[in-house]
Design an enzyme around this catalytic site. Structure first.
Site: not given
Ligand code: UT7
Length: 335
Positions: A120, A262, A292
């Site tokens: 990216c 990005h 993305n």
């Molecule tokens: O292009 C390269 C650069 N990429 C990025 O910059 C991506 C950077 N990361 C992000 O944008 C975020 O970390 C995400 C959008 C990927 C995730 O958001 P988050 O607020 O960091 O969520 P998390 O990974 O901490 O997950 C929180 C909860 C988890 O459940 P528990 O463990 O708290 O029970 C996940 O399993 O949300 C759950 N979860 C979902 N729930 C519903 C993860 N994906 C989903 C989903 N729907 N699609």
């Protein structure tokens, strides 16, 4: 290594274009078969919909169509294009490169063509390379393309990644400056990588871990990401490299008209705008509509913003990217 330009730019953006697939995939698509909701996706990412390319359609389609537009807008003929650089991590084939396929599709009969893989962060890397080549007198007009079809390397049954990514790309023609273009052009650049973070974002099939039936059945070829770690590094590196490139251009935040970062997550964009202490309106965004698109996101947003009359000639814009590797960087440009 950081890369600094003198105050007189060597190259400027003479043309631009973007190209995305027609097929729109809404959040409801994912909530119909995965344990996720439109509310969760909107709240955590700001993404409402993204585009997916059809089966059998390759990255070079979008690279070529956005490049075609950029050449027209630059007012150039195809025989004036000295080279093609394509930032991508989702090529049609292992080789030949997407850049060579673009050459063939557009019938660009001279010059060089190569792909550049910095995930990216790729578009900012490619701009930096092209600007350096023009500064060195190797070329006058270079097509710089950022494009990825991320849907093809994402596990559509993994809710933590499937909802994030989309397909598409954009292009600019970077041309040698002339007395008429004045101060317009690439003012500075700062690009970096830290391979110590190579394990938090990637698609880990290749020569070391081949595309065997067994690996494919296990989904080893799909993108894997530690989202929380990537999020933290993204906010830090986008902010730091933006400030560094601005500083190298001898400009301050007050000189800045827009930031085109990005497009990974609206929360990242909001956090970076806060850290830069700029008005949120200056942090442009279309992540809601395209998700993305990896190396495609910056040139897509740049093209849209110019076409919509938001970004205008002589505006000072920071283009900043971050991605798997990790790679990151920023380019400050006077449009
Ligand atoms: O292009 C390269 C650069 N990429 C990025 O910059 C991506 C950077 N990361 C992000 O944008 C975020 O970390 C995400 C959008 C990927 C995730 O958001 P988050 O607020 O960091 O969520 P998390 O990974 O901490 O997950 C929180 C909860 C988890 O459940 P528990 O463990 O708290 O029970 C996940 O399993 O949300 C759950 N979860 C979902 N729930 C519903 C993860 N994906 C989903 C989903 N729907 N699609």
């Amino acid at each position: 290594m950081p890369h600094t330009r003198s105050k007189t730019p060597s190259s400027y953006i003479s043309g631009w274009g973007m190209s995305v697939p027609e097929k729109i995939i809404t959040n409801q698509h994912f909530s119909s078969y995965l344990e996720t909701t439109n509310d969760w996706i909107m709240e955590r990412t700001g993404i409402k919909e993204r585009r997916f390319a059809e089966v059998g359609v390759g990255t070079s389609e979008f690279a070529a169509s956005s490049a075609d537009l950029a050449i027209v807008r630059a007012g150039l003929s195809k025989d004036q294009i000295d080279g093609v650089i394509v930032a991508t991590i989702t090529p049609d084939y292992s080789f030949p490169s997407v850049a060579c396929l673009v050459q063939e599709k557009l019938q660009l009969k001279k010059g060089f063509a190569f792909d550049l893989g910095a995930a990216c962060g790729g578009f900012v890397y490619a701009l930096t390379v092209a600007d350096s080549m023009i500064a060195k007198g190797i070329a006058k007009n270079i097509l710089v393309i950022g494009v990825d079809l991320m849907s093809k390397v994402t596990d559509q049954n993994d809710r933590s990644t499937a909802i994030l990514f989309g397909d598409g790309g954009g292009a600019v023609v970077l041309s040698a400056t002339t007395p008429e273009t004045g101060d317009r052009g690439i003012l500075s650049s700062a690009i970096y990588a830290d391979g110590d973070h190579s394990d938090i974002l990637g698609a880990y099939c290749g020569t070391k871990n081949p595309y065997t039936q067994e690996n494919i059945a296990k989904g080893e070829h799909y993108l894997k990401m530690n989202g929380r770690e990537v999020f933290k590094i993204a906010v830090r590196t986008l902010t730091e490299s933006s400030l560094e490139s601005l500083n190298k251009a001898s400009l301050t935040i007050n000189d800045l008209d827009w930031v085109i970062a990005h497009q990974a997550n609206q929360r990242i964009l909001t956090a970076v705008a806060e850290k830069l202490a700029i008005d949120q309106d200056k942090m442009l965004s279309n992540v809601e509509r395209y998700g993305n698109t990896s190396a495609g996101s910056i040139p897509i947003l740049l093209s849209e913003s110019i076409d919509q009359g938001v970004v205008k000639q002589d505006d000072i814009v920071i283009l900043t990217g971050v991605g798997g590797g990790m790679t990151w960087g920023a380019v400050t440009v006077r449009i």
